[in-house]
Design an enzyme around this catalytic site. Structure first.
Site, PDB file in Angstrom:
ATOM      1  N   TRP A   1       0.783  -1.235   0.000  1.00 31.58           N
ATOM      2  CA  TRP A   1       0.000   0.000   0.000  1.00 31.58           C
ATOM      3  C   TRP A   1       0.810   1.279   0.000  1.00 31.58           C
ATOM      4  O   TRP A   1       0.252   2.367  -0.029  1.00 31.58           O
ATOM      5  CB  TRP A   1      -0.969   0.035   1.185  1.00 31.58           C
ATOM      6  N   ASN A   2       2.126   1.175   0.038  1.00 35.34           N
ATOM      7  CA  ASN A   2       2.881   2.426   0.201  1.00 35.34           C
ATOM      8  C   ASN A   2       3.106   3.193  -1.102  1.00 35.34           C
ATOM      9  O   ASN A   2       3.188   4.416  -1.087  1.00 35.34           O
ATOM     10  CB  ASN A   2       4.210   2.153   0.925  1.00 35.34           C
TER      11      ASN A   2
ATOM     12  N   PRO B   1      -4.105  -4.587  -6.407  1.00 32.10           N
ATOM     13  CA  PRO B   1      -3.530  -3.652  -5.445  1.00 32.10           C
ATOM     14  C   PRO B   1      -3.821  -4.103  -4.018  1.00 32.10           C
ATOM     15  O   PRO B   1      -4.655  -4.983  -3.791  1.00 32.10           O
ATOM     16  CB  PRO B   1      -4.281  -2.344  -5.710  1.00 32.10           C
ATOM     17  N   SER B   2      -3.149  -3.479  -3.059  1.00 31.21           N
ATOM     18  CA  SER B   2      -3.484  -3.712  -1.654  1.00 31.21           C
ATOM     19  C   SER B   2      -4.908  -3.211  -1.407  1.00 31.21           C
ATOM     20  O   SER B   2      -5.319  -2.186  -1.945  1.00 31.21           O
ATOM     21  CB  SER B   2      -2.507  -2.935  -0.775  1.00 31.21           C
TER      22      SER B   2
ATOM     23  N   VAL C   1       7.472 -10.010   4.528  1.00 28.72           N
ATOM     24  CA  VAL C   1       8.147 -11.311   4.453  1.00 28.72           C
ATOM     25  C   VAL C   1       7.171 -12.471   4.709  1.00 28.72           C
ATOM     26  O   VAL C   1       7.165 -13.449   3.942  1.00 28.72           O
ATOM     27  CB  VAL C   1       9.365 -11.346   5.404  1.00 28.72           C
TER      28      VAL C   1
ATOM     29  N   GLU D   1       9.522  -8.786  -3.654  1.00 30.40           N
ATOM     30  CA  GLU D   1      10.092  -7.554  -3.098  1.00 30.40           C
ATOM     31  C   GLU D   1       9.520  -7.404  -1.706  1.00 30.40           C
ATOM     32  O   GLU D   1       8.364  -6.990  -1.548  1.00 30.40           O
ATOM     33  CB  GLU D   1       9.711  -6.347  -3.961  1.00 30.40           C
TER      34      GLU D   1
ATOM     35  N   GLY E   1      10.209  -7.056   2.860  1.00 30.97           N
ATOM     36  CA  GLY E   1      10.568  -6.032   3.849  1.00 30.97           C
ATOM     37  C   GLY E   1      12.039  -5.983   4.180  1.00 30.97           C
ATOM     38  O   GLY E   1      12.853  -6.704   3.598  1.00 30.97           O
TER      39      GLY E   1
ATOM     40  N   GLU F   1      10.833  -5.119  11.468  1.00 34.71           N
ATOM     41  CA  GLU F   1      10.466  -4.005  10.593  1.00 34.71           C
ATOM     42  C   GLU F   1       9.258  -3.290  11.189  1.00 34.71           C
ATOM     43  O   GLU F   1       8.235  -3.903  11.457  1.00 34.71           O
ATOM     44  CB  GLU F   1      10.116  -4.536   9.201  1.00 34.71           C
TER      45      GLU F   1
ATOM     46  N   LYS G   1      18.684 -12.487   1.118  1.00 37.61           N
ATOM     47  CA  LYS G   1      18.187 -13.159   2.325  1.00 37.61           C
ATOM     48  C   LYS G   1      16.648 -13.102   2.358  1.00 37.61           C
ATOM     49  O   LYS G   1      16.005 -13.239   1.300  1.00 37.61           O
ATOM     50  CB  LYS G   1      18.859 -12.539   3.562  1.00 37.61           C
TER      51      LYS G   1
ATOM     52  N   GLU H   1      13.690  -5.802  -9.465  1.00 34.40           N
ATOM     53  CA  GLU H   1      12.834  -4.948 -10.276  1.00 34.40           C
ATOM     54  C   GLU H   1      13.715  -3.877 -10.911  1.00 34.40           C
ATOM     55  O   GLU H   1      14.860  -3.661 -10.508  1.00 34.40           O
ATOM     56  CB  GLU H   1      11.738  -4.307  -9.414  1.00 34.40           C
TER      57      GLU H   1
HETATM   58  P1  NDP Z   1       1.301  -7.517   2.983  1.00 35.72           P
HETATM   59  O1  NDP Z   1       2.366  -8.531   2.901  1.00 35.72           O
HETATM   60  O2  NDP Z   1       0.336  -7.587   4.087  1.00 35.72           O
HETATM   61  O3  NDP Z   1       0.442  -7.524   1.645  1.00 35.72           O
HETATM   62  C1  NDP Z   1       1.021  -7.385   0.365  1.00 35.72           C
HETATM   63  C2  NDP Z   1      -0.001  -7.749  -0.687  1.00 35.72           C
HETATM   64  O4  NDP Z   1      -0.199  -9.166  -0.693  1.00 35.72           O
HETATM   65  C3  NDP Z   1      -1.377  -7.139  -0.453  1.00 35.72           C
HETATM   66  O5  NDP Z   1      -1.942  -6.793  -1.698  1.00 35.72           O
HETATM   67  C4  NDP Z   1      -2.125  -8.275   0.205  1.00 35.72           C
HETATM   68  O6  NDP Z   1      -3.526  -8.151   0.098  1.00 35.72           O
HETATM   69  C5  NDP Z   1      -1.596  -9.462  -0.558  1.00 35.72           C
HETATM   70  N1  NDP Z   1      -1.726 -10.738   0.123  1.00 35.72           N
HETATM   71  C6  NDP Z   1      -1.818 -10.997   1.462  1.00 35.72           C
HETATM   72  N2  NDP Z   1      -1.887 -12.324   1.692  1.00 35.72           N
HETATM   73  C7  NDP Z   1      -1.828 -12.929   0.482  1.00 35.72           C
HETATM   74  C8  NDP Z   1      -1.845 -14.301   0.061  1.00 35.72           C
HETATM   75  N3  NDP Z   1      -1.920 -15.316   0.930  1.00 35.72           N
HETATM   76  N4  NDP Z   1      -1.775 -14.558  -1.263  1.00 35.72           N
HETATM   77  C9  NDP Z   1      -1.665 -13.557  -2.153  1.00 35.72           C
HETATM   78  N5  NDP Z   1      -1.655 -12.247  -1.820  1.00 35.72           N
HETATM   79  C10 NDP Z   1      -1.729 -11.929  -0.516  1.00 35.72           C
HETATM   80  O7  NDP Z   1       2.076  -6.133   2.950  1.00 35.72           O
HETATM   81  P2  NDP Z   1       1.496  -4.671   3.149  1.00 35.72           P
HETATM   82  O8  NDP Z   1       0.517  -4.336   2.104  1.00 35.72           O
HETATM   83  O9  NDP Z   1       1.135  -4.512   4.576  1.00 35.72           O
HETATM   84  O10 NDP Z   1       2.818  -3.813   2.806  1.00 35.72           O
HETATM   85  C11 NDP Z   1       3.832  -3.582   3.715  1.00 35.72           C
HETATM   86  C12 NDP Z   1       4.988  -4.542   3.483  1.00 35.72           C
HETATM   87  O11 NDP Z   1       5.447  -4.479   2.146  1.00 35.72           O
HETATM   88  C13 NDP Z   1       6.175  -4.197   4.347  1.00 35.72           C
HETATM   89  O12 NDP Z   1       6.648  -5.333   5.002  1.00 35.72           O
HETATM   90  C14 NDP Z   1       7.224  -3.712   3.360  1.00 35.72           C
HETATM   91  O13 NDP Z   1       8.521  -3.932   3.751  1.00 35.72           O
HETATM   92  C15 NDP Z   1       6.862  -4.403   2.111  1.00 35.72           C
HETATM   93  N6  NDP Z   1       7.280  -3.616   0.961  1.00 35.72           N
HETATM   94  C16 NDP Z   1       8.344  -4.059   0.217  1.00 35.72           C
HETATM   95  C17 NDP Z   1       8.817  -3.327  -0.842  1.00 35.72           C
HETATM   96  C18 NDP Z   1       9.941  -3.817  -1.679  1.00 35.72           C
HETATM   97  O14 NDP Z   1      10.049  -3.429  -2.822  1.00 35.72           O
HETATM   98  N7  NDP Z   1      10.811  -4.675  -1.203  1.00 35.72           N
HETATM   99  C19 NDP Z   1       8.208  -2.048  -1.201  1.00 35.72           C
HETATM  100  C20 NDP Z   1       7.087  -1.695  -0.374  1.00 35.72           C
HETATM  101  C21 NDP Z   1       6.648  -2.471   0.665  1.00 35.72           C
HETATM  102  P3  NDP Z   1      -4.343  -7.308   1.187  1.00 35.72           P
HETATM  103  O15 NDP Z   1      -3.389  -6.453   1.942  1.00 35.72           O
HETATM  104  O16 NDP Z   1      -5.281  -6.535   0.348  1.00 35.72           O
HETATM  105  O17 NDP Z   1      -4.992  -8.325   2.059  1.00 35.72           O
END
Ligand code: NDP
Length: 485
Positions: free
Chosen positions: A153-154, A178-179, A231, A251, A253, A382, A452, A459
């Site tokens: 969502w960020n 999307p989230s 993660v 990608e 955390g 995190e 890790k 990307e």
């Molecule tokens: P989440 O891991 O909670 O969710 C990420 C996405 O995956 C959401 O769209 C979510 O849906 C979806 N999702 C959740 N469970 C499943 C599943 N079992 N199967 C398929 N899809 C699923 O992360 P957040 O949205 O809370 O984002 C924050 C996290 O993202 C942080 O840990 C951050 O570090 C990481 N992040 C990493 C980046 C990178 O490039 N490395 C960049 C930005 C953020 P929904 O939430 O709608 O339920």
């Protein structure tokens, strides 16, 4: 009256907005006020089916186009995004709560960069010729097929483009989810791609929670999954994709180290620490949340950091002078406040901030803890909010070992005037995206991703092409084929 952020419908499939109100309603909350500004509905099985069917059909036709033709569509989409930057940035601010001062320069613009960059590469994606005496091998770079993108969502616009642009450049199609917290911006990306000439069905957006993501990941028609998320979600999605032997990019955390040596330019290092902890109110995966400062300069660093942090301007994100916005949601605010309390109870020294800001919306004060030790929870997990942990160190070897003592490996930064040391240290840090005398730059030309537990694949840059295409090799025998019998 309908809020301007309310989309025409929840999903964008086969070139048009599509609604199905029998799905679970998802309220869209503006983080700066707590007000509900829009509603979308989670994709039902029928919507998921429409999205996958149309993406599969569109991909076959798209892959037949020349790279030049594909690139032209992406570059046109980049132009449209830039022309509409203001309108898209306002929507991004409604979706996430991030200040307009940031969204005007970081979101639709970085999405446009990705469309432009991969649009430019599309025509040059070729195989190679491998001579073998008389015989030879040639390789063909082929698309993977139907790709699924799942976003955090960020950065809802940026993530939709960082995944979509390389996928489409290589001749794939995409279904993007999307989230649920920020469902609005990706719909605009889909709309703009159609306007730019993409065929209907090539890039579909459907809404939903984790179950919708799960249904996409396990569908046998899907060839690749690219996830940005935490993660724990990454582990689940990677495992689900593996059972279908699908390609993945993860990608995830981080808890990245930023190391400030005693010879560093302190003002510049503080700018790095501010960018790497407080931009987007700390909701950035690559943030340098463990700031290791050499003990000789620690107190000077902290005093000046506190002075500068006190000038952060919190307030209405639509006011362009505001440079610090709310957390994306009440839930995220509660998580971050919980970590701040944990830091206090663990005995870290609070330098500034330390709680919720006294205003409407989900604002958390920019917070700095000093005297943080490696074993504290705030130094290990995190937080994904504006909480900087400052740790002291004595020697180079010690700080490298401590910086690497984490399950994560997304980013790392070093501030020093000694360039030999900078390269020596960076060479030993276990991280995918590193910085010297800077923090958190993410140009599309540079690979981005972690090692890790922070992820798999990269990307951006030419590296992303490898993760959205596969190579077919063809052996060509010029003489007769012989056999033992
Ligand atoms: P989440 O891991 O909670 O969710 C990420 C996405 O995956 C959401 O769209 C979510 O849906 C979806 N999702 C959740 N469970 C499943 C599943 N079992 N199967 C398929 N899809 C699923 O992360 P957040 O949205 O809370 O984002 C924050 C996290 O993202 C942080 O840990 C951050 O570090 C990481 N992040 C990493 C980046 C990178 O490039 N490395 C960049 C930005 C953020 P929904 O939430 O709608 O339920």
């Amino acid at each position: 009256m309908t809020h301007p952020a309310q989309p025409k419908a929840s999903h964008f499939i086969n070139g048009a907005y599509v609604e199905d109100t029998s799905g679970t309603p998802i309220p869209v909350i503006y983080a700066a006020t707590g007000e509900e500004i829009a509603t979308v509905y989670a994709a039902t099985p029928a919507i998921i089916e429409q999205a996958l069917t149309s993406a599969q059909a569109a991909q076959k036709e798209w892959a037949k186009k020349t790279g030049t033709e594909r690139g032209r569509v992406l570059r046109r989409a980049a132009e449209i995004m830039r022309e509409r930057n203001h309108e898209l940035s306002v929507l991004e601010t409604y979706d996430t709560g991030k200040p307009l001062q940031e969204t005007l320069v970081a979101d639709a613009t970085s999405g446009a960069d990705a469309l432009e960059y991969f649009g430019g590469l599309a025509a040059s994606l070729t195989g190679e010729h491998i001579p073998l005496g008389e015989d030879w091998v040639y390789t063909i770079r082929e698309p993977l097929g139907l790709c699924v993108g799942i976003g955090a969502w960020n950065y809802p616009t940026q993530i939709a483009c960082w995944k979509g642009a390389p996928a489409l450049a290589c001749g794939n199609s995409m279904v993007f989810k999307p989230s649920e917290t920020t469902p609005l911006c990706a719909l605009k990306v889909a709309e703009i791609l159609i306007e730019a000439g993409a065929p209907a069905g090539l890039y579909n957006v459907i809404q939903g929670m984790g179950e919708v993501g799960g249904a996409l990941v396990t569908d046998p028609r899907v060839d690749k999954v690219s996830l940005t998320g935490s993660v724990p979600t990454g582990k689940k999605v990677y495992a689900a994709a593996a059972s279908g032997m699908k390609h993945v990019t993860m990608e995830l955390g981080g808890k990245s180290p930023m190391i400030v040596f005693e010879d560093a330019d302190i003002e510049s290092a503080i700018s790095g620490a501010i960018n790497g902890n407080f931009y987007s109110s700390g909701q950035v995966c690559s943030n340098g949340t463990r700031v290791f400062v050499h003990k000789d300069i620690k107190e000077k660093f902290l005093a000046r950091l506190a002075e500068r942090t006190a000038t952060a301007k919190l307030g209405d994100p639509m006011d362009e002078s505001v440079n610090f916005g709310p957390m994306v949601s009440a839930r995220q605010m509660e998580i971050v406040l919980g970590y701040i309390e944990k830091g206090k109870s663990e005995g870290a020294r609070l330098i500034c901030g330390g709680g919720r800001a006294e205003m409407d919306g989900y604002y958390v004060q920019p917070t700095v803890f000093a005297d943080v030790t490696d074993d504290m929870v705030i130094a290990r997990e995190e937080i994904f909010g504006p909480v900087m942990c400052v740790l002291d160190f004595d020697s180079e070897d010690e700080v490298i070992a401590r910086a690497n003592d984490t399950e994560f490996g997304l980013s790392a930064g070093v501030f020093t005037k000694d360039f030999t040391r900078a390269h020596r240290v960076i060479g030993q840090l276990e991280a995918g995206s590193c910085f010297i005398n800077s923090y958190n730059d993410a140009p599309v030309e540079a690979p981005f991703g972690g090692v890790k537990a922070s992820g798999v694949g990269r990307e951006n840059s030419k590296e992303a092409i490898k993760h959205f295409s596969q190579v077919k090799s063809v052996y060509v025998r010029m003489g007769d084929c012989e056999a033992a019998f």
